[in-house]
Structure formats: structure tokens, C-alpha cells
Design a protein around this motif. Structure first.
Motif, short mmCIF file in Angstrom:
data_model
loop_
_atom_site.label_atom_id
_atom_site.label_comp_id
_atom_site.label_asym_id
_atom_site.label_seq_id
_atom_site.Cartn_x
_atom_site.Cartn_y
_atom_site.Cartn_z
N HIS A 197 0.83 -1.20 0.00
CA HIS A 197 0.00 0.00 0.00
C HIS A 197 0.87 1.25 0.00
N ALA A 198 2.03 1.13 0.62
CA ALA A 198 2.88 2.32 0.75
C ALA A 198 4.35 1.93 0.69
N ILE A 199 5.15 2.85 0.14
CA ILE A 199 6.60 2.69 0.13
C ILE A 199 7.19 3.80 0.99
N VAL A 200 8.05 3.42 1.91
CA VAL A 200 8.75 4.39 2.75
C VAL A 200 10.19 4.43 2.27
N ILE A 201 10.70 5.63 2.00
CA ILE A 201 12.09 5.77 1.53
C ILE A 201 12.94 6.28 2.67
N GLY A 202 13.92 5.48 3.10
CA GLY A 202 14.81 5.88 4.18
C GLY A 202 14.54 5.12 5.45
N GLY A 203 15.56 4.45 5.95
CA GLY A 203 15.41 3.63 7.15
C GLY A 203 16.14 4.22 8.35
N GLY A 204 15.80 5.48 8.67
CA GLY A 204 16.24 6.06 9.94
C GLY A 204 15.03 6.12 10.86
N GLN A 205 15.13 6.93 11.92
CA GLN A 205 14.02 7.02 12.87
C GLN A 205 12.72 7.47 12.17
N ALA A 206 12.84 8.37 11.17
CA ALA A 206 11.63 8.87 10.49
C ALA A 206 10.98 7.75 9.69
N GLY A 207 11.79 6.99 8.94
CA GLY A 207 11.24 5.91 8.14
C GLY A 207 10.68 4.79 9.00
N LEU A 208 11.35 4.51 10.12
CA LEU A 208 10.88 3.43 11.00
C LEU A 208 9.57 3.84 11.70
N ALA A 209 9.51 5.09 12.16
CA ALA A 209 8.28 5.56 12.81
C ALA A 209 7.13 5.58 11.80
N ARG A 266 12.13 3.48 -8.26
CA ARG A 266 13.24 2.73 -8.84
C ARG A 266 14.47 2.88 -7.94
N THR A 267 15.21 1.78 -7.78
CA THR A 267 16.41 1.84 -6.94
C THR A 267 17.67 1.70 -7.80
N ASP A 268 18.83 1.96 -7.17
CA ASP A 268 20.08 1.94 -7.94
C ASP A 268 20.44 0.55 -8.45
N SER A 269 19.79 -0.48 -7.91
CA SER A 269 20.07 -1.82 -8.44
C SER A 269 19.15 -2.15 -9.62
N GLY A 270 18.28 -1.19 -9.99
CA GLY A 270 17.38 -1.41 -11.12
C GLY A 270 16.04 -2.00 -10.72
N ASP A 271 15.87 -2.34 -9.43
CA ASP A 271 14.57 -2.87 -8.95
C ASP A 271 13.51 -1.77 -9.02
N THR A 272 12.26 -2.18 -9.21
CA THR A 272 11.16 -1.22 -9.10
C THR A 272 10.11 -1.77 -8.14
N VAL A 273 9.47 -0.85 -7.43
CA VAL A 273 8.37 -1.21 -6.53
C VAL A 273 7.26 -0.19 -6.79
N ALA A 274 6.02 -0.68 -6.85
CA ALA A 274 4.89 0.23 -7.11
C ALA A 274 3.96 0.26 -5.91
N ALA A 275 3.37 1.44 -5.69
CA ALA A 275 2.41 1.59 -4.58
C ALA A 275 1.62 2.87 -4.78
N PRO A 276 0.42 2.97 -4.17
CA PRO A 276 -0.35 4.20 -4.30
C PRO A 276 0.15 5.35 -3.41
N ALA A 277 0.99 5.03 -2.42
CA ALA A 277 1.48 6.10 -1.54
C ALA A 277 3.00 5.95 -1.36
N VAL A 278 3.67 7.09 -1.32
CA VAL A 278 5.12 7.12 -1.07
C VAL A 278 5.40 8.15 0.00
N ILE A 279 6.23 7.77 0.95
CA ILE A 279 6.62 8.72 2.00
C ILE A 279 8.14 8.83 2.02
#
Ligand code: FAD
Length: 359
Positions: free
Chosen positions: A5-17, A112-125
Motif C-alpha cells: 500500500h505504501a513505500i517508505v524511503i529511508g530507514g532512519g528514525q523517520a522511516g521506521l516511525a 526505482r532503486t540503484d540496483s534497477g529494482d522497481t516497486v509500485a504503490a499508491p502512496a510514497v513517503i
């Protein structure tokens, strides 16, 4: 896994919360983190860093910071805490996934990520932090300075500066902490545009965060109302002011210009310098959002973390994005819950696809 449903970019405290807030609403979430671990930038901050907030005011939602609640935890304890926090989330966390672009895809997004992977979702944070791009102001003559110039982001320990004449530029917490710890090893001058604004760490015998919580200051959603964001004061239990008063750290108004290795002060006097450390702050780096029309001057256009130009897009972890505490451990959880609730309930493409029960 079916599409999130959602993709979160960044795994620091903000992304984890943010991930915690999404999971709490029953939303499938993928978290993409560039580094090897979802512990944010903390391992890269300087070695002696201790939090300006006591442990009891340094938690993310759902997991109290361990140990004596009144102590000021060290940087490495935060890393350990975030590691445990991430491990307890039942989330799809993909490390070594640096996001390069976020593109519109129907009423959702393809990431899209630097490894060429793609992920789709209706929401991005976007939760890649407000401190990822060191700010280096253009200071007169700095480009011709014959000594070493570095940003506080590159400072780790005082020992390499032993015996040097160092000028630390800046009036915030990092500038004062670095100058005070360098003073035992080097001749240090703190160069500031305005006098350093000190605030006692423990007024009336209680930590300042106690009073802030008591009067609800941290909760005030006033960030978006402020045209120019006030600089945070330097919290001081007494040691920093004592260091300056004792002359171990000189403090001067900002130099007017630099010639070679000579720094000229407003009163016309000069000093020789070996190193200039720019403790001049940071800006966010969200260049992966470039093509969406979501940015102005490289910063997200948003109200309280919800994009004002791109439905379904949010950000968490920016300084003052909602309140005084937005970019801190104690405040980011509230912002994450707010942004997730807004995205899930008010943006129609997201609502249609996000707010169905998880199947
Ligand atoms: P970060 O910790 O910067 O995490 C962002 C994450 O995103 C990183 O893991 C990074 O690898 C990842 N990332 C970046 N770009 C991409 C990409 N394109 N794709 C995928 N992943 C990406 N706050 C306090 O509460 N107490 C303190 O005492 C305190 N001291 C601080 C001292 C310093 C020197 C600084 C700079 C800040 C301090 N802060 C403090 C403020 C804030 O809590 C920290 O900066 C914190 O690290 C911010 O967390 P974050 O998750 O927003 O960003």
C-alpha cells in the motif's frame, strides 16, 4: 508479497516511525534503505555525541528507550535502539536499496532503486532525513583558504586537530559541542553571525524536555506557519558556557574575509588558522522526487508533511515540518502518524486502494 500500500524511503528514525504508523493501520509497507542497516545517519555522527534529550524523551512509538530514563544516551545507544525497533516491526525492510527516482504511475507511483529494482504503490513517503546535504555557505575568501576546510558532517574526534588553530563556524548545538571538545587539543575560536543563544538544560531542576512536554510546546503544530524557522538554542548544563568564559574556546563575530591562511575579524584584527570547520547545518536531499514537481529549491512543497502538489506523497523527518520537535526522536512519531492518517484518509487514489482491509 503482493504490491504494498505504501513505500517508505529511508530507514532512519523517520522511516521506521512511519513504517510503524502504516503497519498500525494494517497497511502493507515496503521500506527502502540505501545503507546496510535501518539505523539512519546516527553511526556517521561524531563519536562523542550524546543526545540533548534524556532517554525518557527519546523514544519512538511503541518502544521505550531502555535504561535509566534520566540519562542522556550516547550515539551508539541510539543505533542499538533503532536496530531493535526495526527488528520488532513486521515490515518488508530492504537494505542496500538506494532510491534513484519516484515516478507517477497511474494514480500511484513507481519507485526505482540503484540496483534497477522497481516497486509500485499508491502512496510514497520520503523519510530520508533533513540532514543529508551538508550546507556550505559561500564565505568571503573561503575558496582561497590555504588550510583545511571541512563540514561538521565530516568531524569525528578532536585528536587529529591536536596543536592546530581551528575556527568553528556556527552557533548551534554541533558548533558549540565540537568547539568545546576541541578546546582540550587545539586553539579554538567559535565564529558566529549572532551571539550563541544558550538555554539551560535543567531549569528549576528538571530537564527542559520535561517542561516542554508539560506545557505541550512540542505538540504545537506551528511549523508550517513560520516563515523563517528559528534556530534551535544550544542546551547547556553549564559546561559550554564555562568553557567559553574560561577562554578555552574563544568566541568572535563572524570573520569578514580570508586571505591565504589569515582570517580577518570585523574589528580589523587577524588570526592565522589551520582548519575551518563549518558547523553550518544541513538541508534535505530528496533529489529522487525531482521529476514529480514536488519540490521547490530542492525542498518538498508540503503542509505538515503532506505534499501540496502530488496526491499520495508525504514526507516525514524534516525540520519544523509540523512542530519544533519534528526532526527529533521524541517528535517524529507524532508527525509520522499524522502524515499516514492524512494520506490514508484524504487522498482519494490512496484511500481507494489503501484503506481496504488487508487481504
Ligand atoms: P537519517 O537519520 O538521516 O536517516 C535517513 C536514512 O535514509 C538513512 O539511513 C539513509 O541511508 C537513508 N537514505 C538517504 N537517501 C536515500 C535514498 N535515496 N534511498 C534510500 N535510502 C536513503 N535528534 C534528537 O532527537 N536528539 C539529538 O540529540 C540529536 N542530535 C543530533 C546531532 C547531529 C549532529 C545531527 C545532524 C542531528 C541530531 N538530531 C538529534 C536530529 C535528528 O534526530 C537526527 O538527524 C536523525 O538522524 C534524523 O533521522 P531521520 O530518520 O530523519 O534521518
Amino acid at each position: 508479497m503482493t504490491d504494498p500500500h505504501a513505500i517508505v524511503i529511508g530507514g532512519g528514525q523517520a522511516g521506521l516511525a512511519t513504517t510503524h504508523a502504516l503497519l498500525t493501520r494494517g497497511l502493507r509497507t515496503v521500506l527502502l534503505e540505501a545503507g546496510a542497516e535501518p539505523v539512519g545517519s546516527w553511526p556517521r555522527y561524531y563519536d562523542n555525541l550524546t543526545l540533548f534529550s534524556p532517554a525518557r524523551y527519546s523514544s519512538l512509538p511503541g518502544l521505550p528507550f531502555p535504561g535509566d530514563p534520566d540519562r542522556y544516551p550516547h550515539r551508539d545507544e541510539v543505533v542499538g535502539y533503532l536496530r531493535r525497533y526495526a527488528a520488532r516491526l513486521d515490515a518488508d525492510i530492504r537494505t542496500h536499496h538506494r532510491v534513484t527516482t519516484v515516478a507517477r504511475d497511474g494514480d500511484g507511483f513507481t519507485v526505482r532503486t540503484d540496483s534497477g529494482d522497481t516497486v509500485a504503490a499508491p502512496a510514497v513517503i520520503a523519510a530520508t532525513g533533513g540532514f543529508s546535504r551538508p550546507h556550505r555557505p559561500a564565505l568571503p575568501g573561503l575558496d582561497r583558504f590555504t588550510g583545511t576546510v571541512l563540514h561538521s558532517a565530516d568531524y569525528r574526534t578532536p585528536e587529529p586537530f591536536t596543536g592546530q588553530r581551528v575556527i568553528v563556524v556556527g552557533a548551534g548545538n554541533s558548533a558549540v559541542q565540537i568547539a568545546a571538545e576541541l578546546a582540550a587539543h587545539a586553539t579554538v575560536t567559535l565564529a558566529t553571525r549572532a551571539p550563541v543563544r544558550f538555554e539551560p538544560q535543567r531549569p528549576f531542576g528538571r530537564d527542559v524536555h520535561f517542561w516542554s512536554a508539560a506545557v505541550g510546546f512540542d505538540h504545537l503544530p506551528i511549523g508550517h506557519l513560520l516563515r523563517s524557522k528559528p534556530a534551535s538554542p544550544v542546551l547547556d548544563a553549564g559546561a559550554y558556557r564555562a568553557a567559553i568564559a574560561a577562554g578555552r574556546t574563544g568566541q568572535r563575530r563572524m570573520f569578514t574575509h580570508i586571505e591565504g591562511s589569515t582570517v580577518r575579524w570585523p574589528d580589523g584584527s587577524t588570526d592565522e588558522a589551520d582548519t575551518i570547520i563549518l558547523a553550518t547545518g544541513f538541508r534535505p536531499d530528496v533529489s529522487y522526487l525531482d521529476s514529480l514537481g514536488a519540490l521547490r529549491d530542492r525542498v518538498p512543497l508540503h503542509t505538515r508533511g503532506v505534499s501540496t502538489t502530488v496526491p499520495g506523497l508525504g514526507c516525514v523527518g524534516l525540520e519544523w515540518q509540523r512542530s519544533f520537535a519534528s526532526a527529533t526522536l521524541r517528535g517524529v512519531g507524532r508527525d509520522a502518524a499524522y502524515v499516514v492518517t492524512r494520506l490514508a484518509t484524504t487522498t482519494s487514489p490512496v484511500r481507494r486502494r489503501c484503506c481496504q482491509p488487508v487481504g
